[in-house]
Design an enzyme around this catalytic site. Structure first.
Site, PDB file in Angstrom:
ATOM      1  N   CYS A   1       0.857  -1.176   0.000  1.00  0.00           N
ATOM      2  CA  CYS A   1       0.000   0.000   0.000  1.00  0.00           C
ATOM      3  C   CYS A   1       0.894   1.226   0.000  1.00  0.00           C
ATOM      4  O   CYS A   1       2.109   1.136   0.172  1.00  0.00           O
ATOM      5  CB  CYS A   1      -0.911   0.019   1.233  1.00  0.00           C
ATOM      6  SG  CYS A   1      -2.041  -1.377   1.362  1.00  0.00           S
TER       7      CYS A   1
ATOM      8  N   GLY B   1      -1.158   0.972  -4.890  1.00  0.00           N
ATOM      9  CA  GLY B   1      -2.477   0.459  -4.546  1.00  0.00           C
ATOM     10  C   GLY B   1      -3.560   1.132  -5.357  1.00  0.00           C
ATOM     11  O   GLY B   1      -3.638   2.357  -5.384  1.00  0.00           O
TER      12      GLY B   1
ATOM     13  N   ASN C   1       0.889  -0.018   5.725  1.00  0.00           N
ATOM     14  CA  ASN C   1       1.396  -0.762   4.575  1.00  0.00           C
ATOM     15  C   ASN C   1       2.118  -1.990   5.091  1.00  0.00           C
ATOM     16  O   ASN C   1       3.077  -1.872   5.856  1.00  0.00           O
ATOM     17  CB  ASN C   1       2.363   0.110   3.754  1.00  0.00           C
ATOM     18  CG  ASN C   1       3.113  -0.680   2.695  1.00  0.00           C
ATOM     19  OD1 ASN C   1       2.579  -1.634   2.134  1.00  0.00           O
ATOM     20  ND2 ASN C   1       4.345  -0.286   2.426  1.00  0.00           N
ATOM     21  N   GLY C   2       1.685  -3.176   4.682  1.00  0.00           N
ATOM     22  CA  GLY C   2       2.348  -4.388   5.139  1.00  0.00           C
ATOM     23  C   GLY C   2       1.346  -5.448   5.552  1.00  0.00           C
ATOM     24  O   GLY C   2       0.173  -5.417   5.160  1.00  0.00           O
TER      25      GLY C   2
ATOM     26  N   TYR D   1      10.075  -4.679  -8.521  1.00  0.00           N
ATOM     27  CA  TYR D   1       8.791  -4.367  -9.150  1.00  0.00           C
ATOM     28  C   TYR D   1       7.997  -3.245  -8.493  1.00  0.00           C
ATOM     29  O   TYR D   1       7.475  -2.371  -9.165  1.00  0.00           O
ATOM     30  CB  TYR D   1       7.925  -5.627  -9.180  1.00  0.00           C
ATOM     31  CG  TYR D   1       6.501  -5.406  -9.668  1.00  0.00           C
ATOM     32  CD1 TYR D   1       6.227  -5.328 -11.021  1.00  0.00           C
ATOM     33  CD2 TYR D   1       5.444  -5.276  -8.772  1.00  0.00           C
ATOM     34  CE1 TYR D   1       4.931  -5.113 -11.483  1.00  0.00           C
ATOM     35  CE2 TYR D   1       4.145  -5.064  -9.216  1.00  0.00           C
ATOM     36  CZ  TYR D   1       3.892  -4.982 -10.580  1.00  0.00           C
ATOM     37  OH  TYR D   1       2.616  -4.767 -11.026  1.00  0.00           O
TER      38      TYR D   1
ATOM     39  N   THR E   1       7.916  -1.760 -15.875  1.00  0.00           N
ATOM     40  CA  THR E   1       8.931  -1.907 -14.842  1.00  0.00           C
ATOM     41  C   THR E   1      10.244  -2.460 -15.365  1.00  0.00           C
ATOM     42  O   THR E   1      11.305  -2.158 -14.837  1.00  0.00           O
ATOM     43  CB  THR E   1       8.403  -2.813 -13.715  1.00  0.00           C
ATOM     44  OG1 THR E   1       7.036  -2.512 -13.469  1.00  0.00           O
ATOM     45  CG2 THR E   1       9.203  -2.620 -12.448  1.00  0.00           C
TER      46      THR E   1
ATOM     47  N   ASP F   1      11.207  -9.245 -18.588  1.00  0.00           N
ATOM     48  CA  ASP F   1      10.201  -8.825 -17.604  1.00  0.00           C
ATOM     49  C   ASP F   1      10.875  -8.703 -16.249  1.00  0.00           C
ATOM     50  O   ASP F   1      11.965  -9.256 -16.031  1.00  0.00           O
ATOM     51  CB  ASP F   1       9.048  -9.825 -17.538  1.00  0.00           C
ATOM     52  CG  ASP F   1       7.746  -9.175 -17.091  1.00  0.00           C
ATOM     53  OD1 ASP F   1       7.788  -8.011 -16.631  1.00  0.00           O
ATOM     54  OD2 ASP F   1       6.694  -9.823 -17.191  1.00  0.00           O
ATOM     55  N   ASP F   2      10.226  -7.982 -15.326  1.00  0.00           N
ATOM     56  CA  ASP F   2      10.814  -7.815 -14.000  1.00  0.00           C
ATOM     57  C   ASP F   2      10.785  -9.113 -13.206  1.00  0.00           C
ATOM     58  O   ASP F   2      11.693  -9.419 -12.445  1.00  0.00           O
ATOM     59  CB  ASP F   2      10.102  -6.701 -13.226  1.00  0.00           C
ATOM     60  CG  ASP F   2       8.598  -6.888 -13.206  1.00  0.00           C
ATOM     61  OD1 ASP F   2       8.110  -7.712 -12.405  1.00  0.00           O
ATOM     62  OD2 ASP F   2       7.908  -6.228 -14.000  1.00  0.00           O
TER      63      ASP F   2
END
Length: 506
Positions: free
Chosen positions: A2, A28, A101-102, A257, A303, A365-366
């Site tokens: 987030c 997010g 966040n987490g 990412y 990314t 790609d990442d």
């Protein structure tokens, strides 16, 4: 994953927080919210949707005050109800709002403690509401009508002792100021900055430095693992280490990412780290595939662009933009459900045929998580006329669940789980698959800050830095993250009636 932000200013902060949340929108896209305070009264607006859709002019006009916090939400375990948009709020003690966040790894034990010992009611399935109530209970223990910064730090010290997992938190206490703290391993990112105005110094706390830079603040530093910051309504800044034991182990997937490339995290430029990832991939190609027949390197936007370009330069190969991205489609990694992710791939990307026709193409790609997106993109490349399609991943194989705030699926849904690299390549339809070596990935990030010797690489290794992740816990996480479970939960919540109070700006 987030995005969180907090601001103490000398003029209304609603626009700054709105702009900051827009900058952090990549963290997010499910829901957004803001909580502000003026003269002891709290004002809130939160709902499902993008920042631009949640906050309209009528809402902004009602978000009064010179201090405030904001949140953009990315749901884990399929929790997408509007009632779980953040920040959360409790009126006792003092009036406290919090955004997180987490992910906490001992949420269920905390729910029992809060109910049976702290006599607190939890109304949602969000661990953020649990965290808020733990903090509120610890603040209440100070027993003061007018608490000070030391009381906030004391509460945070006790919170650290009770909760486990990866977390970065920002909060607001009415008529006091804002606070923030980071988990003892520094898994989730958090930093702060200041700017000087005619009236004084304003302070911003944010998940990523790009929000601080873009809004005219100057980055001061990242919070250390376990460290807390308190900023009073008058702008006084206090910091303190609040964890009994702390060690640096940031999430390496932030650099792969999650973060924007123009962010600085724990002293490491995300952009430069991704450049080095591309160089390391090129080294692996030269080492293990010296007689390759690659004609062109094409990134899968956005990314992987930085790594792909450096890889092309190092291998002296053409770099081309073979896919055009529809920027009005969200990040497929964070869409809640495999059906929705797969449907959006072709809406999100369109191939330029002339860059593929008759060529041996290396797509970069990442990372490769479920593999269905990679398979669809490889299929698009072949339809565009590619002769051979190779795939390179800037990250190692993702084989294990991630439990610190990223909604990676259950291991059985990970394409690399139980498969060799060659088997993954066959499963996604690539003529050859090249994965980054874990040591190379860690080295690519560590070069930016050599004193950090450990990173959380649990999705690649299955080793969890907090030391409390059991097989039983992983089984419970897996059952909640399976796409079938998410669909059932989403359908059930769509029938729920959601009520929101607290001077909500409607």
């Amino acid at each position: 994953m987030c995005g969180i932000i907090g601001v103490v200013g000398y003029s209304p902060v609603n626009q700054i927080i709105y702009d900051g949340l827009t900058i952090l929108q990549h963290r997010g896209q499910d829901a957004a919210g803001m909580l502000t305070c003026e003269s002891g009264r709290l004002y809130q607006r939160k709902d499902k949707g993008l920042v631009k859709d949640v906050f309209h002019t009528r809402h902004m006009r009602q978000l009064h005050g010179n201090i405030g916090i904001g949140h953009v939400r990315y749901p884990t375990a399929g929790n997408d109800s509007a009632a779980e948009a953040q920040p959360f709020y409790v009126n006792a003690p003092y009036g406290i709002g919090l955004g997180h966040n987490g992910n906490l790894t001992n949420t269920e034990a905390l729910r029992i403690e809060l109910h049976e010992q702290d006599l607190r009611h939890i109304n949602t399935s969000s661990d953020s509401e649990v965290l808020l109530n733990v903090f509120a209970h610890e603040m209440q223990r100070c027993g003061k009508l007018h608490p000070e910064a030391e009381d906030v730090f004391g509460a945070i010290e006790r919170v650290h002792r009770r909760i486990k997992g990866g977390y970065a938190v920002v909060g607001l206490i009415a008529e006091m100021g804002i606070f923030a703290f980071r988990d003892p391993f520094g898994i989730r990112p958090l930093c702060y900055g200041t700017r000087t105005t005619e009236l004084g110094v304003e302070v911003m706390i944010a998940s990523e430095s790009v929000a601080i830079d873009a809004l005219g603040f100057e980055l001061v530093r990242d919070l250390e693992p376990g460290e807390a910051i308190f900023v009073s309504e008058s702008g006084e800044v206090h910091t303190r280490q609040c964890a009994d034991h702390s060690t640096y182990a940031p999430c390496i997937f932030e650099f792969v990412y999650l973060a924007r490339p123009d962010s600085i995290m724990d002293g490491v430029s995300v952009y430069q780290a991704r450049m080095r990832m591309g160089e390391k991939l090129a080294d692996k190609v030269r080492r293990e595939w010296p007689d390759h027949d690659i004609d062109v390197i094409i990134p899968i936007p956005d990314t992987s662009r930085t790594a792909a370009l450096e890889m092309a330069v190092a291998l002296k190969l053409p770099y081309r933009e073979g896919f055009i991205k529809n920027r009005y489609i969200g990040r497929t990694f964070i869409m809640p459900g495999q059906a929705q992710r797969k449907k959006s791939v072709r809406q999100k990307l369109n191939a330029i045929d002339l860059e593929f026709a008759g060529k041996n193409v290396l797509l970069v790609d990442d990372s490769i998580v479920r593999g269905t997106t990679s398979a669809e993109i490889i299929r698009m490349a072949r339809e565009a006329g590619a002769n051979k399609v190779y795939m390179a991943s800037a990250a190692p194989p993702v084989r294990y669940a991630y439990v610190y705030g990223i909604d990676m699926p259950s291991p059985e849904e990970l394409i690399a789980h139980g498969r060799s690299e060659a088997e993954v390549g066959e499963a996604i339809g690539a003529d050859r698959l090249i994965y980054q070596e874990l040591d190379d990935l860690v080295d690519a990030v560590r070069q930016g800050h050599p004193s950090i010797t450990q990173y959380d690489c649990s999705c690649f290794t299955g080793e969890y830095v907090t030391g409390d992740v059991t097989a039983e816990y992983l089984a419970a996480v897996a059952s909640g993250r399976a796409d079938g479970c998410k669909s059932e939960a989403q359908e059930r919540r769509s029938r729920d009636i959601v009520t929101v109070g607290l001077h909500n700006a409607e």
